[in-house]
Design a protein around this motif. Structure first.
Motif, PDB file in Angstrom:
ATOM      1  N   UNK A   7      69.465 -38.492 -43.211  1.00  0.00           N
ATOM      2  CA  UNK A   7      70.892 -38.214 -43.064  1.00  0.00           C
ATOM      3  C   UNK A   7      71.487 -38.205 -44.471  1.00  0.00           C
ATOM      4  N   UNK A   8      72.202 -37.135 -44.784  1.00  0.00           N
ATOM      5  CA  UNK A   8      72.828 -36.998 -46.097  1.00  0.00           C
ATOM      6  C   UNK A   8      74.315 -37.290 -45.986  1.00  0.00           C
ATOM      7  N   UNK A   9      74.794 -38.180 -46.844  1.00  0.00           N
ATOM      8  CA  UNK A   9      76.223 -38.496 -46.908  1.00  0.00           C
ATOM      9  C   UNK A   9      76.707 -38.251 -48.333  1.00  0.00           C
ATOM     10  N   UNK A  10      77.998 -38.050 -48.478  1.00  0.00           N
ATOM     11  CA  UNK A  10      78.585 -37.853 -49.797  1.00  0.00           C
ATOM     12  C   UNK A  10      79.856 -37.025 -49.701  1.00  0.00           C
ATOM     13  N   UNK A  11      80.481 -36.868 -50.837  1.00  0.00           N
ATOM     14  CA  UNK A  11      81.752 -36.153 -50.929  1.00  0.00           C
ATOM     15  C   UNK A  11      81.622 -34.690 -50.504  1.00  0.00           C
ATOM     16  N   UNK A  12      82.728 -34.082 -50.033  1.00  0.00           N
ATOM     17  CA  UNK A  12      82.724 -32.642 -49.832  1.00  0.00           C
ATOM     18  C   UNK A  12      82.345 -31.962 -51.150  1.00  0.00           C
ATOM     19  N   UNK A  13      81.430 -31.028 -51.077  1.00  0.00           N
ATOM     20  CA  UNK A  13      81.029 -30.302 -52.274  1.00  0.00           C
ATOM     21  C   UNK A  13      79.934 -30.958 -53.084  1.00  0.00           C
ATOM     22  N   UNK A  14      79.360 -32.064 -52.586  1.00  0.00           N
ATOM     23  CA  UNK A  14      78.294 -32.739 -53.349  1.00  0.00           C
ATOM     24  C   UNK A  14      76.948 -32.055 -53.173  1.00  0.00           C
ATOM     25  N   UNK A  15      76.839 -31.151 -52.202  1.00  0.00           N
ATOM     26  CA  UNK A  15      75.592 -30.411 -52.015  1.00  0.00           C
ATOM     27  C   UNK A  15      74.800 -30.783 -50.780  1.00  0.00           C
ATOM     28  N   UNK A  33      73.604 -28.944 -39.948  1.00  0.00           N
ATOM     29  CA  UNK A  33      74.862 -29.150 -40.659  1.00  0.00           C
ATOM     30  C   UNK A  33      75.847 -29.654 -39.611  1.00  0.00           C
ATOM     31  N   UNK A  34      76.310 -30.863 -39.757  1.00  0.00           N
ATOM     32  CA  UNK A  34      77.146 -31.465 -38.718  1.00  0.00           C
ATOM     33  C   UNK A  34      78.428 -30.672 -38.460  1.00  0.00           C
ATOM     34  N   UNK A  35      79.057 -30.144 -39.508  1.00  0.00           N
ATOM     35  CA  UNK A  35      80.278 -29.359 -39.296  1.00  0.00           C
ATOM     36  C   UNK A  35      79.983 -28.121 -38.446  1.00  0.00           C
ATOM     37  N   UNK A  36      78.877 -27.443 -38.698  1.00  0.00           N
ATOM     38  CA  UNK A  36      78.507 -26.270 -37.895  1.00  0.00           C
ATOM     39  C   UNK A  36      78.194 -26.681 -36.455  1.00  0.00           C
ATOM     40  N   UNK A  37      77.544 -27.834 -36.298  1.00  0.00           N
ATOM     41  CA  UNK A  37      77.239 -28.359 -34.970  1.00  0.00           C
ATOM     42  C   UNK A  37      78.535 -28.639 -34.202  1.00  0.00           C
ATOM     43  N   UNK A  38      79.499 -29.251 -34.881  1.00  0.00           N
ATOM     44  CA  UNK A  38      80.796 -29.549 -34.255  1.00  0.00           C
ATOM     45  C   UNK A  38      81.493 -28.255 -33.851  1.00  0.00           C
ATOM     46  N   UNK A  39      81.471 -27.263 -34.731  1.00  0.00           N
ATOM     47  CA  UNK A  39      82.102 -25.975 -34.406  1.00  0.00           C
ATOM     48  C   UNK A  39      81.451 -25.330 -33.187  1.00  0.00           C
ATOM     49  N   UNK A  40      80.130 -25.376 -33.108  1.00  0.00           N
ATOM     50  CA  UNK A  40      79.427 -24.778 -31.969  1.00  0.00           C
ATOM     51  C   UNK A  40      79.755 -25.516 -30.670  1.00  0.00           C
ATOM     52  N   UNK A  41      79.793 -26.836 -30.728  1.00  0.00           N
ATOM     53  CA  UNK A  41      80.080 -27.638 -29.526  1.00  0.00           C
ATOM     54  C   UNK A  41      81.532 -27.520 -29.078  1.00  0.00           C
ATOM     55  N   UNK A  60      85.195 -35.701 -32.375  1.00  0.00           N
ATOM     56  CA  UNK A  60      84.087 -34.744 -32.289  1.00  0.00           C
ATOM     57  C   UNK A  60      82.941 -35.168 -33.211  1.00  0.00           C
ATOM     58  N   UNK A  61      83.296 -35.642 -34.380  1.00  0.00           N
ATOM     59  CA  UNK A  61      82.291 -36.067 -35.349  1.00  0.00           C
ATOM     60  C   UNK A  61      81.480 -37.253 -34.802  1.00  0.00           C
ATOM     61  N   UNK A  62      82.156 -38.232 -34.233  1.00  0.00           N
ATOM     62  CA  UNK A  62      81.461 -39.403 -33.682  1.00  0.00           C
ATOM     63  C   UNK A  62      80.549 -39.007 -32.527  1.00  0.00           C
ATOM     64  N   UNK A  77      73.052 -33.054 -42.420  1.00  0.00           N
ATOM     65  CA  UNK A  77      74.096 -33.098 -43.442  1.00  0.00           C
ATOM     66  C   UNK A  77      75.402 -33.439 -42.734  1.00  0.00           C
ATOM     67  N   UNK A  78      75.910 -34.633 -42.982  1.00  0.00           N
ATOM     68  CA  UNK A  78      77.160 -35.049 -42.348  1.00  0.00           C
ATOM     69  C   UNK A  78      78.346 -34.422 -43.072  1.00  0.00           C
ATOM     70  N   UNK A  79      79.494 -34.508 -42.448  1.00  0.00           N
ATOM     71  CA  UNK A  79      80.725 -34.173 -43.143  1.00  0.00           C
ATOM     72  C   UNK A  79      81.047 -35.306 -44.109  1.00  0.00           C
ATOM     73  N   UNK A  80      81.843 -35.014 -45.121  1.00  0.00           N
ATOM     74  CA  UNK A  80      82.151 -36.003 -46.143  1.00  0.00           C
ATOM     75  C   UNK A  80      82.812 -37.258 -45.610  1.00  0.00           C
ATOM     76  N   UNK A  81      83.544 -37.142 -44.502  1.00  0.00           N
ATOM     77  CA  UNK A  81      84.268 -38.289 -43.964  1.00  0.00           C
ATOM     78  C   UNK A  81      83.571 -39.000 -42.824  1.00  0.00           C
ATOM     79  N   UNK A  82      82.329 -38.644 -42.529  1.00  0.00           N
ATOM     80  CA  UNK A  82      81.612 -39.283 -41.413  1.00  0.00           C
ATOM     81  C   UNK A  82      81.522 -40.794 -41.583  1.00  0.00           C
ATOM     82  N   UNK A  83      81.524 -41.251 -42.831  1.00  0.00           N
ATOM     83  CA  UNK A  83      81.419 -42.694 -43.102  1.00  0.00           C
ATOM     84  C   UNK A  83      82.708 -43.445 -42.766  1.00  0.00           C
TER      85      UNK A  83
END
Length: 167
Positions: A7-15, A33-41, A60-62, A77-83
């Protein structure tokens, strides 16, 4: 014992997404990509969800964390705010959580803040988010990788670190 994935965490734009795709290819893992997964769901864009309220997006993220924890051999790859939501990263206790720490000045060079809902207010907002989240990234990241080199260098560094963490 081999963990279920990364699981990858970090700021938006960190890669997270770019690096995650490359790690998944090299390790023959699934990539999500969690954001893409959220959009699809949700059948809505991240921006549309944020327009309904950040709390709606975070719900949705949780839920996505709860579902994605069931994957095996996956790089997520989580969204930057998943934490930010207590419990999200705890869903991934069977994964290796990597904090990709990219210096803010490099993020500023790389991303279009206009294209990201939480960053529409520009660079000052990114600095504020960093200050709000850095302690959470350090708390939840089992391994911290500084992303100030090439994508290939960072991918190799993560794969080596993960291999060592499985021993």
């Amino acid at each position: 014992m081999m963990k279920k994935g990364i699981v990858l965490i970090g700021m938006p734009g960190c890669g997270k997404s770019t690096i995650g795709r490359e790690i998944a290819k090299k390790m023959d893992f699934k990539f999500v990509d969690m954001d893409s997964f959220i959009e699809a769901c949700s059948q809505k864009t991240i921006e549309q969800l944020f327009q309904k309220g950040e709390d709606i997006f975070r719900q949705w993220e949780s839920k996505s964390c709860e579902v994605l924890r069931k994957l095996d051999k996956a790089v997520i790859a989580t969204g930057g705010g998943a934490v930010k939501t207590k419990g999200n990263i705890e869903y991934f206790k069977d994964f290796t959580v990597i904090f990709i720490n990219r210096p803010l000045e490099l993020i500023f060079e790389d991303i279009d803040t206009e294209a990201r809902p939480l960053l529409k207010d520009g660079k000052e907002k990114l600095i504020t988010l960093y200050r709000e989240r850095i302690d959470l990234y350090k708390k939840y990241g089992q391994i911290e990788i500084i992303n100030d080199g090439t994508i290939d260098e960072v991918v190799e560094e993560i794969i080596k670190a993960v291999d060592l963490s499985y021993i």
